[in-house]
Motif scaffolding. Structure first.
Motif, PDB file in Angstrom:
ATOM      1  N   GLU A  64       0.828  -1.201   0.000  1.00  0.00           N
ATOM      2  CA  GLU A  64       0.000   0.000   0.000  1.00  0.00           C
ATOM      3  C   GLU A  64       0.866   1.257   0.000  1.00  0.00           C
ATOM      4  OE1 GLU A  64      -2.484  -0.317   3.359  1.00  0.00           O
ATOM      5  OE2 GLU A  64      -3.787  -1.894   2.514  1.00  0.00           O
ATOM      6  N   LEU A  65       1.963   1.232   0.806  1.00  0.00           N
ATOM      7  CA  LEU A  65       2.867   2.376   0.849  1.00  0.00           C
ATOM      8  C   LEU A  65       3.522   2.623  -0.505  1.00  0.00           C
ATOM      9  CD1 LEU A  65       4.563   1.892   4.339  1.00  0.00           C
ATOM     10  CD2 LEU A  65       2.950   3.681   3.687  1.00  0.00           C
ATOM     11  N   LEU A  66       3.883   1.528  -1.162  1.00  0.00           N
ATOM     12  CA  LEU A  66       4.468   1.680  -2.495  1.00  0.00           C
ATOM     13  C   LEU A  66       3.469   2.335  -3.448  1.00  0.00           C
ATOM     14  CD1 LEU A  66       6.369  -1.732  -2.823  1.00  0.00           C
ATOM     15  CD2 LEU A  66       7.374   0.542  -2.570  1.00  0.00           C
ATOM     16  N   VAL A  67       2.209   1.874  -3.339  1.00  0.00           N
ATOM     17  CA  VAL A  67       1.176   2.469  -4.189  1.00  0.00           C
ATOM     18  C   VAL A  67       1.002   3.950  -3.859  1.00  0.00           C
ATOM     19  CG1 VAL A  67      -1.276   2.414  -4.759  1.00  0.00           C
ATOM     20  CG2 VAL A  67      -0.003   0.259  -4.503  1.00  0.00           C
ATOM     21  N   GLN A  68       0.956   4.272  -2.512  1.00  0.00           N
ATOM     22  CA  GLN A  68       0.799   5.661  -2.105  1.00  0.00           C
ATOM     23  C   GLN A  68       1.991   6.513  -2.540  1.00  0.00           C
ATOM     24  OE1 GLN A  68       0.120   5.706   2.089  1.00  0.00           O
ATOM     25  NE2 GLN A  68      -1.941   4.806   1.961  1.00  0.00           N
ATOM     26  N   GLU A  69       3.199   5.917  -2.414  1.00  0.00           N
ATOM     27  CA  GLU A  69       4.390   6.649  -2.827  1.00  0.00           C
ATOM     28  C   GLU A  69       4.337   6.970  -4.326  1.00  0.00           C
ATOM     29  OE1 GLU A  69       9.261   6.232  -2.539  1.00  0.00           O
ATOM     30  OE2 GLU A  69       7.943   4.618  -1.828  1.00  0.00           O
ATOM     31  N   ASP A  88       1.615   7.250  -6.003  1.00  0.00           N
ATOM     32  CA  ASP A  88       0.570   8.246  -6.157  1.00  0.00           C
ATOM     33  C   ASP A  88       1.080   9.639  -5.793  1.00  0.00           C
ATOM     34  OD1 ASP A  88      -1.900   9.337  -6.661  1.00  0.00           O
ATOM     35  OD2 ASP A  88      -2.717   8.834  -4.681  1.00  0.00           O
ATOM     36  N   PHE A  89       1.825   9.718  -4.628  1.00  0.00           N
ATOM     37  CA  PHE A  89       2.390  10.999  -4.208  1.00  0.00           C
ATOM     38  C   PHE A  89       3.376  11.541  -5.240  1.00  0.00           C
ATOM     39  CE2 PHE A  89       1.661   9.825   0.486  1.00  0.00           C
ATOM     40  CZ  PHE A  89       0.366  10.302   0.394  1.00  0.00           C
ATOM     41  N   THR A  90       4.183  10.645  -5.776  1.00  0.00           N
ATOM     42  CA  THR A  90       5.142  11.081  -6.797  1.00  0.00           C
ATOM     43  C   THR A  90       4.415  11.650  -8.012  1.00  0.00           C
ATOM     44  OG1 THR A  90       6.665   9.361  -6.043  1.00  0.00           O
ATOM     45  CG2 THR A  90       7.096  10.353  -8.189  1.00  0.00           C
ATOM     46  N   ARG A  91       3.341  10.962  -8.389  1.00  0.00           N
ATOM     47  CA  ARG A  91       2.562  11.427  -9.524  1.00  0.00           C
ATOM     48  C   ARG A  91       1.931  12.787  -9.226  1.00  0.00           C
ATOM     49  NH1 ARG A  91      -0.264   7.462  -9.665  1.00  0.00           N
ATOM     50  NH2 ARG A  91      -2.220   8.204  -8.772  1.00  0.00           N
ATOM     51  N   ARG A  92       1.373  12.906  -7.983  1.00  0.00           N
ATOM     52  CA  ARG A  92       0.750  14.180  -7.614  1.00  0.00           C
ATOM     53  C   ARG A  92       1.789  15.302  -7.525  1.00  0.00           C
ATOM     54  NH1 ARG A  92      -3.548  12.722  -2.762  1.00  0.00           N
ATOM     55  NH2 ARG A  92      -4.908  11.348  -4.001  1.00  0.00           N
ATOM     56  N   GLU A  93       2.982  14.950  -6.985  1.00  0.00           N
ATOM     57  CA  GLU A  93       4.023  15.958  -6.875  1.00  0.00           C
ATOM     58  C   GLU A  93       4.421  16.482  -8.256  1.00  0.00           C
ATOM     59  OE1 GLU A  93       8.426  16.474  -4.740  1.00  0.00           O
ATOM     60  OE2 GLU A  93       7.410  14.515  -4.792  1.00  0.00           O
ATOM     61  N   ARG A  94       4.582  15.564  -9.201  1.00  0.00           N
ATOM     62  CA  ARG A  94       4.909  15.994 -10.560  1.00  0.00           C
ATOM     63  C   ARG A  94       3.794  16.882 -11.128  1.00  0.00           C
ATOM     64  NH1 ARG A  94       6.781  10.588 -11.247  1.00  0.00           N
ATOM     65  NH2 ARG A  94       4.848  10.066 -12.364  1.00  0.00           N
ATOM     66  N   LYS A  95       2.549  16.454 -10.836  1.00  0.00           N
ATOM     67  CA  LYS A  95       1.421  17.225 -11.334  1.00  0.00           C
ATOM     68  C   LYS A  95       1.391  18.622 -10.718  1.00  0.00           C
ATOM     69  CE  LYS A  95      -3.565  16.822 -12.069  1.00  0.00           C
ATOM     70  NZ  LYS A  95      -4.767  15.980 -11.830  1.00  0.00           N
ATOM     71  N   LEU A  96       1.669  18.700  -9.358  1.00  0.00           N
ATOM     72  CA  LEU A  96       1.684  19.998  -8.698  1.00  0.00           C
ATOM     73  C   LEU A  96       2.813  20.874  -9.225  1.00  0.00           C
ATOM     74  CD1 LEU A  96       0.981  18.971  -4.979  1.00  0.00           C
ATOM     75  CD2 LEU A  96      -0.520  20.261  -6.501  1.00  0.00           C
ATOM     76  N   GLU A  97       3.969  20.261  -9.471  1.00  0.00           N
ATOM     77  CA  GLU A  97       5.073  21.039 -10.032  1.00  0.00           C
ATOM     78  C   GLU A  97       4.692  21.604 -11.395  1.00  0.00           C
ATOM     79  OE1 GLU A  97       8.374  18.422 -10.064  1.00  0.00           O
ATOM     80  OE2 GLU A  97       8.777  18.600  -7.897  1.00  0.00           O
ATOM     81  N   GLU A  98       4.021  20.779 -12.192  1.00  0.00           N
ATOM     82  CA  GLU A  98       3.571  21.259 -13.513  1.00  0.00           C
ATOM     83  C   GLU A  98       2.566  22.396 -13.360  1.00  0.00           C
ATOM     84  OE1 GLU A  98       2.041  17.848 -15.419  1.00  0.00           O
ATOM     85  OE2 GLU A  98       3.992  16.859 -15.694  1.00  0.00           O
ATOM     86  N   GLN A  99       1.622  22.211 -12.373  1.00  0.00           N
ATOM     87  CA  GLN A  99       0.629  23.255 -12.167  1.00  0.00           C
ATOM     88  C   GLN A  99       1.280  24.533 -11.631  1.00  0.00           C
ATOM     89  OE1 GLN A  99      -2.303  21.600  -9.588  1.00  0.00           O
ATOM     90  NE2 GLN A  99      -3.265  20.331 -11.181  1.00  0.00           N
ATOM     91  N   ALA A 100       2.292  24.359 -10.710  1.00  0.00           N
ATOM     92  CA  ALA A 100       2.981  25.540 -10.182  1.00  0.00           C
ATOM     93  C   ALA A 100       3.706  26.283 -11.295  1.00  0.00           C
ATOM     94  CB  ALA A 100       3.963  25.117  -9.085  1.00  0.00           C
TER      95      ALA A 100
END
Length: 519
Positions: free
Chosen positions: A110-115, A117-129
Motif C-alpha cells: 500500500e505504501l508503495l502504491v501511495q508513494e 501516487d504521491f510522486t505522480r501528484r508531486e509531478r502534477k503539482l510542479e507542472e501546475q505551479a
C-alpha cells in the motif's frame, strides 16, 4: 611304711586327676554339644530373620520402584503437557507473526502504491505551479500594460495604502487604550481615597477626628486663647492638635487625626482648667507630665490586654502599641476591643480545629497592631503590623498571619486563614460597628428589594440583622436547576449594588405543598 603311704597318696592323686579329667571331658563335651546346638539354633533363627528382612527389603524396594515409576510417569505426563502447551504457544506465535508479516507486506505494498501516487501528484503539482507562475507573469505584464505601473511602483503604492490603514487602526487602538487607562486610573484613585478615608476617619469623620472639652464658663475661652493668642499657640505647638474655639457654648473642640494627641491635649487642657494657671511655660510643663502619665497608662492598658487574652512574652514596645489601640477606632469600633475579640475567636476556632490555641490568640491579638502607627507610616496597616512584629522578634507564622489578614499577602497557612475569619466575624457581627438606624433600615429594604426584583420570587426576608436573606420562589415557575442559578444571580446583584461589612448569606427556598382535609 612311709613310702607305701606316699605311694598310696600319689596313686590316689593320679586316680583323682584322671577321674577329674574324664569328668571334665564329659562335661566339656556336653557343654560343647549344647553350645553347638545353641549356635545352630541362632544361625537358623538368623537365617530365618535374614530371609524375612530380605523379603521385606525386596517388598520395600518394589514399592519404592513402583512409586518412583508412578512419579516418573506423572512427571513425564506433565512435561509432555507442558511441551504440548509450548508447542501450541509457539504455533500461535508463529501464526501471529505470519499474519503480521502478511499485514506488513500488504502495508508495504500500500505504501508503495501511495508513494507512486504521491510522486505522480508531486509531478502534477510542479507542472501546475510552473503553469501558474507562467500565468502570473503574463498577468503582471498585462496589469503593467493596463495600469501603466511597473511592479516596483505597484508594490510601493500597496505599502502606502497598508501603512495608512495601519496608522488609522493604531490611532483607534490608542484612543481605546487611553480611555481604558483613564477609567482604570479613576477607579483606582477612588479605591485609594476610600481606603484613606476609612483609615483616617471611618464612617463618622467628625466623631473620629475631633474631641470636645467642656468648659466651666465662657470666660475660660479667653484665658485659653491668652494675650494675642499666645496660650492657644503654645498648646497647639506642644500637643500637635488644632484648638477650635467658636460660638459653641462652653465647649472647645480639639481636632487631630492622631487619637493619642487629642487625648494628651484633652488631659492637659482639663488639668490646666482645673488648676487655673494658664500660660506658655505652665502649658509645656503640664503637657510633658501628661505625656509621661499617658505612657504609663498605655503600658498598663497593653499589659491588661495581654492578660485578658492569655498571651504572654510580648515585647514591651508592642505592649505599648497595644495600649495605643485603646484610642484608635475603625468603622467606629474600638480597635483594642476588636483585637481582643479576634484573639478570643481565633482561640476558639483553633481549639475546634486542633491547632495551637496560644499561637492563634497571639496572632489574633496582634493582627491590627499596625493601626497604632498607620497615620505616621505609609502603607497598609497589615504590612506595617507585620514589619513591627518582625522587628520585635515574633515568629514567621505570626508575621505572615498579620500580613495576610487583609489579602495584602496571599494566606499560606491555616493560622493566616483563621485570623482572616476571626477578623471578619468580629467586624461583621450585629452591633459591632456603628450604623445609623435609617441607614440600617434602608439597607434591609434594599436587600429585600434586590431579591424580589427577580422573576419567580414570591417573598424575601432579611434576617440576622441583615447578615442573611431568605428568598421564597414560586415552585411552578422556578425549577430545581434554576434555583441555584437564581441564588448566584441574587448574590452577584447584592455585591454589585450594596456596601456592607463581612458577608451576606443568600438562601433560596423552593417547596411544593399539598393540602388536604379529612372530614
Amino acid at each position: 611304711m612311709s613310702l607305701m603311704y606316699v605311694g598310696l597318696v600319689l596313686l590316689g592323686a593320679i586316680i583323682g586327676a584322671a577321674t577329674g579329667y574324664a569328668l571334665h571331658k564329659v562335661v566339656s563335651s556336653k557343654r560343647l554339644n549344647d553350645a553347638q546346638e545353641l549356635a545352630n539354633r541362632i544361625i537358623e533363627e538368623a537365617r530365618k530373620e535374614a530371609q524375612a528382612q530380605k523379603k521385606e527389603i525386596i517388598l520395600q524396594g518394589q514399592d519404592e520402584i513402583y512409586s518412583q515409576k508412578r512419579q516418573l510417569e506423572q512427571d513425564f505426563k506433565e512435561r509432555e503437557t507442558e511441551i504440548k502447551s509450548r508447542d501450541n504457544k509457539l504455533q500461535e506465535q508463529t501464526e501471529r507473526l505470519e499474519r503480521k508479516r502478511e499485514q506488513a507486506t500488504q502495508k508495504e505494498q500500500e505504501l508503495l502504491v501511495q508513494e507512486k501516487d504521491f510522486t505522480r501528484r508531486e509531478r502534477k503539482l510542479e507542472e501546475q505551479a510552473a503553469l501558474l507562475e507562467e500565468k502570473m507573469r503574463e498577468q503582471e505584464l498585462r496589469l503593467q500594460e493596463v495600469s501603466g505601473l511597473t511592479r516596483e511602483e505597484a508594490k510601493d503604492r500597496l505599502f502606502e495604502e497598508i501603512e495608512s490603514r495601519t496608522k488609522h487602526e493604531a490611532a483607534k487602538m490608542m484612543r481605546q487604550i487611553e480611555a481604558e487607562a483613564k477609567e482604570t486610573a479613576s477607579r483606582k484613585a477612588k479605591e485609594i481615597l476610600a481606603t484613606a478615608i476609612q483609615r483616617y476617619a471611618g464612617d463618622y469623620v467628625g466623631e473620629q477626628t475631633v474631641t470636645a472639652v467642656t468648659l466651666p464658663s465662657e470666660d475660660m475661652k479667653g484665658r485659653i486663647i491668652g494675650r494675642e493668642g499666645r496660650n492657644i499657640r503654645a498648646l497647639e505647638a506642644a500637643t500637635g492638635v488644632d484648638l477650635i474655639i467658636d460660638d459653641t457654648p462652653e465647649t472647645v473642640i480639639l481636632s487631630a487625626y492622631s487619637p493619642l494627641r487629642r487625648q494628651i491635649a484633652k488631659m492637659a487642657l482639663e488639668r490646666l482648667i482645673s488648676d487655673g494657671r494658664i500660660h506658655p511655660a505652665r502649658i509645656e510643663d503640664v503637657v510633658r507630665k501628661v505625656q509621661q502619665e499617658l505612657e504609663v497608662q498605655l503600658r498598663e492598658v497593653g499589659e491588661q490586654a495581654t492578660f485578658d487574652a492569655g498571651v504572654h512574652g510580648i515585647h514591651a514596645d508592642i505592649i505599648k502599641l497595644l495600649g495605643q489601640l485603646k484610642y484608635r477606632t475603625s468603622f467606629s469600633q474600638n480597635v483594642l476591643q476588636h483585637s481582643l475579640e479576634v484573639a478570643s475567636l481565633c482561640g476558639m476556632m483553633a481549639a475546634e480545629l486542633g491547632l495551637d490555641v496560644k499561637r492563634a490568640k497571639r496572632a489574633g491579638l496582634l493582627h491590627d497592631i499596625g493601626k497604632a502607627v498607620d497615620h505616621e507610616v505609609e502603607g497598609p496597616h497589615a504590612l506595617i503590623g507585620a514589619d513591627i512584629a518582625k522587628k520585635y522578634g515574633e515568629s514567621k507564622e505570626i508575621i505572615h498571619a498579620i500580613a495576610a489578614h487583609h489579602e495584602d499577602q496571599p494566606p499560606k497557612s491555616a493560622l493566616a486563614v483563621l485570623v482572616q475569619a476571626a477578623d471578619s466575624l468580629s467586624g461583621a457581627r450585629p452591633g459591632a460597628r456603628k450604623e445609623l438606624l435609617e441607614n440600617y433600615v434602608k439597607r434591609l429594604e434594599d436587600l429585600e428589594g434586590i431579591a424580589t426584583a427577580f422573576e419567580g420570587v414570591s417573598k424575601a426576608y432579611a434576617i440576622q440583622a441583615g447578615r442573611e436573606i431568605r428568598v421564597m420562589v414560586n415552585s411552578e415557575s422556578v425549577d430545581d436547576d434554576n434555583t441555584y442559578l437564581l441564588c448566584k444571580d441574587i448574590a452577584e446583584q447584592i455585591e454589585k449594588n450594596l456596601t456592607y461589612p463581612g458577608q451576606i448569606r443568600v438562601t433560596v427556598i423552593r417547596e411544593r405543598r399539598a393540602v388536604g382535609y379529612a372530614k
